[in-house]
Motif scaffolding. Structure first.
Motif, PDB file in Angstrom:
ATOM      1  N   PRO A  38       0.798  -1.226   0.000  1.00 15.08           N
ATOM      2  CA  PRO A  38       0.000   0.000   0.000  1.00 15.08           C
ATOM      3  C   PRO A  38       0.832   1.277   0.000  1.00 15.08           C
ATOM      4  CG  PRO A  38      -0.172  -1.184   2.111  1.00 15.08           C
ATOM      5  CD  PRO A  38       0.455  -2.112   1.136  1.00 15.08           C
ATOM      6  N   ASP A 122      -1.959   5.763   6.839  1.00  9.32           N
ATOM      7  CA  ASP A 122      -2.182   4.424   6.296  1.00  9.32           C
ATOM      8  C   ASP A 122      -2.668   4.439   4.861  1.00  9.32           C
ATOM      9  OD1 ASP A 122      -4.662   5.448   6.805  1.00  9.32           O
ATOM     10  OD2 ASP A 122      -5.316   3.835   8.140  1.00  9.32           O
ATOM     11  N   ASP A 123      -3.204   5.579   4.377  1.00 10.26           N
ATOM     12  CA  ASP A 123      -3.611   5.665   2.979  1.00 10.26           C
ATOM     13  C   ASP A 123      -2.499   6.213   2.081  1.00 10.26           C
ATOM     14  OD1 ASP A 123      -3.486   8.283   3.761  1.00 10.26           O
ATOM     15  OD2 ASP A 123      -5.554   8.808   3.208  1.00 10.26           O
TER      16      ASP A 123
END
Length: 396
Positions: A38, A122-123
């Motif tokens: 990610p 986290d994004d």
């Protein structure tokens, strides 16, 4: 610019540290595909590893498609999970795995730098950027530990090395920072021969100290027959010297007595602990099951007069550390000392790989061509030519 921080208005909670990297990473993209992450930019594949139980990643970009920022262009990015909520530069720096930059420089054979450190949510969005420049660029290239050839094997290359390196306890990783830096600065060709050898013997000195091998019990190392002969000889010599001292004392030759007492004192300590660099390096190689000393000892024993690799190592260390110069008289001698420094660099490289229990192939410093070389490639039956020597230095 140091100690400046950029904080977006959104001010999201950080989950990862994130560092753009600059260095010759390009050819290492030729390895096998790896899973996406990610944090990877543009969804690219990454090398994953863990440090201190936290997940980390390294993404290397195609040289034709490197991400660009108004203040920097990236060759690669490194990132990893954080524990806690770092809010300062120091806390963010402490959240990164120690020795990461040094380990990457070892892999590439070149200086790795970074223009800043970031915290990301986290994004993947930016939570904070600290303008703190990491590393310095003193030389563009040296002797890499791995090339694209090594990356083609699943157990070899940067990813396999980082995975093994960060399995070491943090204290042991920290102990390798100095040797890794000295190997980088001492890469043959990046400076003059004396400076190169100086840094490489310092690296070996440091590695010997980490193993507790800096001193030797000389008498204890002798086999029983030699130990008995030497003990008898020293006892007789001490008795004879004592008689000479007594004769000079009776004759009131005090200056002679003073000198003789120093000699007696040195004789008393002749078999006590010694700090011999050459023997310490040989002990280290024996402990790590590396056979360079076997090959070089056999070569030096065949010379007329016979020589000693341990003796040459100790003499070279003393010369470059204390005098800072080797008396190189001609091109042939210059070549032999260059090959000597190149072998020391390759030896340090294999010691590091042994230390981290790396089981793949590496790029040898002593061979001008790229190929698959095992860490245990040096065997006792090899000749000095296999170590990269056309002529081995025999004296200082």
């Amino acid at each position: 610019l140091n100690d400046l921080a950029f904080i977006p208005h959104t001010n999201k909670t950080p989950k990862y540290w994130f560092v753009p990297l600059q260095g010759p990473f390009g050819e290492h993209r030729m390895g096998r595909p790896t899973p996406t992450h990610p944090m990877a930019l543009d969804g690219g594949s990454v090398i994953t590893f863990a440090a201190n139980g936290l997940g980390c990643g390294l993404q290397i970009f195609d040289p034709e498609k490197k991400p660009s920022h108004p203040m920097a262009t990236y060759d690669a990015v490194a990132f990893g999970e954080i524990s806690g909520l770092p809010g300062t530069l120091q806390e963010t720096w402490d959240s990164m795995p120690r020795a990461l930059i040094e380990a990457l420089s070892f892999c590439l054979g070149a200086d790795v730098t970074a223009p800043w450190i970031e915290l990301r949510a986290d994004d993947g969005s930016l939570a904070r950027r600290f303008y703190f420049h990491i590393g310095h660029r003193s030389s563009l290239e040296g002797y890499p530990a791995f090339t694209s050839i090594n990356e083609s094997r699943p157990d070899s290359g940067i990813g396999a090395f980082l995975a093994a390196f960060f399995l070491l306890p943090e204290g042991k990783r920290d102990a390798l920072i100095a040797p890794l830096n000295l190997m980088r600065s001492g890469a043959p060709g990046s400076s003059n021969i004396e400076d190169s050898i100086t840094d490489l013997v310092k690296a070996l000195d440091n590695l010997c100290q980490a193993h507790g091998l800096t001193t030797q019990d000389l008498l204890g190392r002798l086999e029983p027959d030699n130990r008995q002969k030497l003990t008898t000889l020293l006892t007789e010599t001490r008795n004879n010297l004592g008689q000479i001292v007594a004769e000079n004392r009776v004759a009131a030759r005090q200056e002679q007595v003073d000198v003789l007492n120093i000699i007696v004192s040195r004789l008393a300590n002749v078999t006590s602990k010694s700090r011999d660099f050459g023997i310490a390096v040989k002990d280290l190689l024996k402990e790590l099951n590396l056979h360079d000393a076997d090959v070089l000892d056999r070569h030096y024993a065949s010379l007329n007069p016979p020589g000693s690799w341990a003796g040459i190592l100790s003499a070279v260390r003393g010369e470059v550390i204390h005098n800072g110069i080797l008396r190189i008289k001609d091109v042939q001698s210059l070549r032999s000392w260059f090959e000597f420094s190149r072998h020391l660099h390759d030896l340090c490289k294999r010691i590091i790989l042994r230390e981290v229990k790396y089981g793949g192939t590496y790029d040898s410093s002593t061979n001008p061509w790229k190929s698959h070389y095992a860490v245990d490639r040096v065997q006792p039956t090899m000749t000095v030519k296999g170590l990269g020597f056309s002529q081995v230095p025999t004296h200082i």
